[in-house]
Design a protein around this motif. Structure first.
Motif, PDB file in Angstrom:
ATOM      1  N   ASP A   5       0.838  -1.202   0.000  1.00 31.85           N
ATOM      2  CA  ASP A   5       0.000   0.000   0.000  1.00 31.85           C
ATOM      3  C   ASP A   5       0.871   1.249   0.000  1.00 31.85           C
ATOM      4  O   ASP A   5       0.666   2.162  -0.782  1.00 31.85           O
ATOM      5  N   HIS A   6       1.817   1.280   0.934  1.00 28.74           N
ATOM      6  CA  HIS A   6       2.763   2.406   0.959  1.00 28.74           C
ATOM      7  C   HIS A   6       3.986   2.077   1.802  1.00 28.74           C
ATOM      8  O   HIS A   6       3.994   1.094   2.535  1.00 28.74           O
ATOM      9  N   LEU A   7       5.008   2.921   1.658  1.00 30.94           N
ATOM     10  CA  LEU A   7       6.190   2.865   2.512  1.00 30.94           C
ATOM     11  C   LEU A   7       6.172   4.132   3.344  1.00 30.94           C
ATOM     12  O   LEU A   7       6.030   5.232   2.807  1.00 30.94           O
ATOM     13  N   LEU A  51       4.414   6.619  -1.378  1.00 29.97           N
ATOM     14  CA  LEU A  51       5.322   6.911  -0.270  1.00 29.97           C
ATOM     15  C   LEU A  51       4.552   7.799   0.689  1.00 29.97           C
ATOM     16  O   LEU A  51       3.820   8.696   0.259  1.00 29.97           O
ATOM     17  N   GLU A  52       4.693   7.540   1.970  1.00 25.84           N
ATOM     18  CA  GLU A  52       4.034   8.337   3.010  1.00 25.84           C
ATOM     19  C   GLU A  52       5.149   9.046   3.781  1.00 25.84           C
ATOM     20  O   GLU A  52       5.944   8.390   4.450  1.00 25.84           O
ATOM     21  N   LEU A  53       5.218  10.355   3.667  1.00 30.09           N
ATOM     22  CA  LEU A  53       6.227  11.116   4.414  1.00 30.09           C
ATOM     23  C   LEU A  53       5.584  11.587   5.710  1.00 30.09           C
ATOM     24  O   LEU A  53       4.500  12.172   5.700  1.00 30.09           O
ATOM     25  N   HIS A  75      10.450   4.017   8.008  1.00 35.38           N
ATOM     26  CA  HIS A  75       9.840   3.759   9.314  1.00 35.38           C
ATOM     27  C   HIS A  75       8.975   2.502   9.308  1.00 35.38           C
ATOM     28  O   HIS A  75       9.008   1.710  10.222  1.00 35.38           O
ATOM     29  N   HIS A  76       8.184   2.324   8.269  1.00 36.03           N
ATOM     30  CA  HIS A  76       7.365   1.113   8.188  1.00 36.03           C
ATOM     31  C   HIS A  76       7.002   0.766   6.753  1.00 36.03           C
ATOM     32  O   HIS A  76       7.093   1.600   5.857  1.00 36.03           O
ATOM     33  N   VAL A  77       6.633  -0.505   6.577  1.00 33.24           N
ATOM     34  CA  VAL A  77       6.153  -1.009   5.296  1.00 33.24           C
ATOM     35  C   VAL A  77       4.693  -1.361   5.494  1.00 33.24           C
ATOM     36  O   VAL A  77       4.331  -1.992   6.488  1.00 33.24           O
ATOM     37  N   LEU A 125       5.619  -3.499  10.449  1.00 30.25           N
ATOM     38  CA  LEU A 125       4.745  -3.867   9.332  1.00 30.25           C
ATOM     39  C   LEU A 125       3.332  -3.393   9.610  1.00 30.25           C
ATOM     40  O   LEU A 125       2.726  -3.787  10.608  1.00 30.25           O
ATOM     41  N   GLU A 126       2.841  -2.517   8.754  1.00 29.83           N
ATOM     42  CA  GLU A 126       1.463  -2.032   8.890  1.00 29.83           C
ATOM     43  C   GLU A 126       0.583  -2.848   7.937  1.00 29.83           C
ATOM     44  O   GLU A 126       0.960  -3.059   6.795  1.00 29.83           O
ATOM     45  N   LEU A 127      -0.553  -3.318   8.459  1.00 27.30           N
ATOM     46  CA  LEU A 127      -1.520  -4.003   7.595  1.00 27.30           C
ATOM     47  C   LEU A 127      -2.729  -3.095   7.462  1.00 27.30           C
ATOM     48  O   LEU A 127      -3.284  -2.634   8.464  1.00 27.30           O
TER      49      LEU A 127
HETATM   50 ZN    ZN Z   1       1.582   4.098   7.096  1.00 31.93          ZN
END
Ligand code: ZN
Length: 132
Positions: A5-7, A51-53, A75-77, A125-127
């Motif tokens: 979904d995003h990094l 990408l999520e800043l 920071h997370h995937v 890891l974000e779901l």
């Molecule tokens: Zn996120």
């Protein structure tokens, strides 16, 4: 379907961090503040992913603590999963460590949960649930 979904990238300054993507010619979303997480966020769509800043809005923010400890960086995937409740139930049954036990609702009403890095090869890891 599972997708990335995003990094999530922790930055000190959105204005500074956006620069490289603007120079590449990517479009960047408007800034959004997520009070619950004490961050200001922009999204940079890249193909099917983003990408999520993340810039902290307070010293107590987990992002501020991350930057203080490890500096700016990944920071997370975030993985998009077809059925979040089923995935969480399966992981819990298998003894996977989650950052919080319940599914949370974030900006834009999306549902998410974080798997602890100790259960995911050192990666936070974000779901997130796929939107129907
Ligand atoms: Zn996120």
């Amino acid at each position: 379907m599972f997708t990335i979904d995003h990094l999530g990238i922790a930055v000190k300054s959105l204005a500074a961090a956006k620069g490289i993507y603007q120079k590449l010619g990517l479009s960047i979303s408007a800034e959004e503040t997520v009070e619950a997480e004490q961050v200001r966020v922009v999204m940079v769509p890249v193909g099917e992913s983003r990408l999520e800043l993340l810039e902290p809005t307070s010293e107590n923010s987990t992002i501020a603590k991350f930057i203080a400890k490890r500096g700016e960086g990944l920071h997370h995937v975030s993985l998009r999963v077809p059925d979040l409740a089923a995935a969480v139930e399966r992981l819990k049954k298998d003894g996977v460590r989650l950052v919080s036990e319940e599914i949370k609702v974030g900006a834009g009403g999306h549902r998410y949960v974080f798997v602890h890095p100790s259960s995911a090869g050192g990666v936070l890891l974000e779901l997130v649930e796929a939107k129907h």
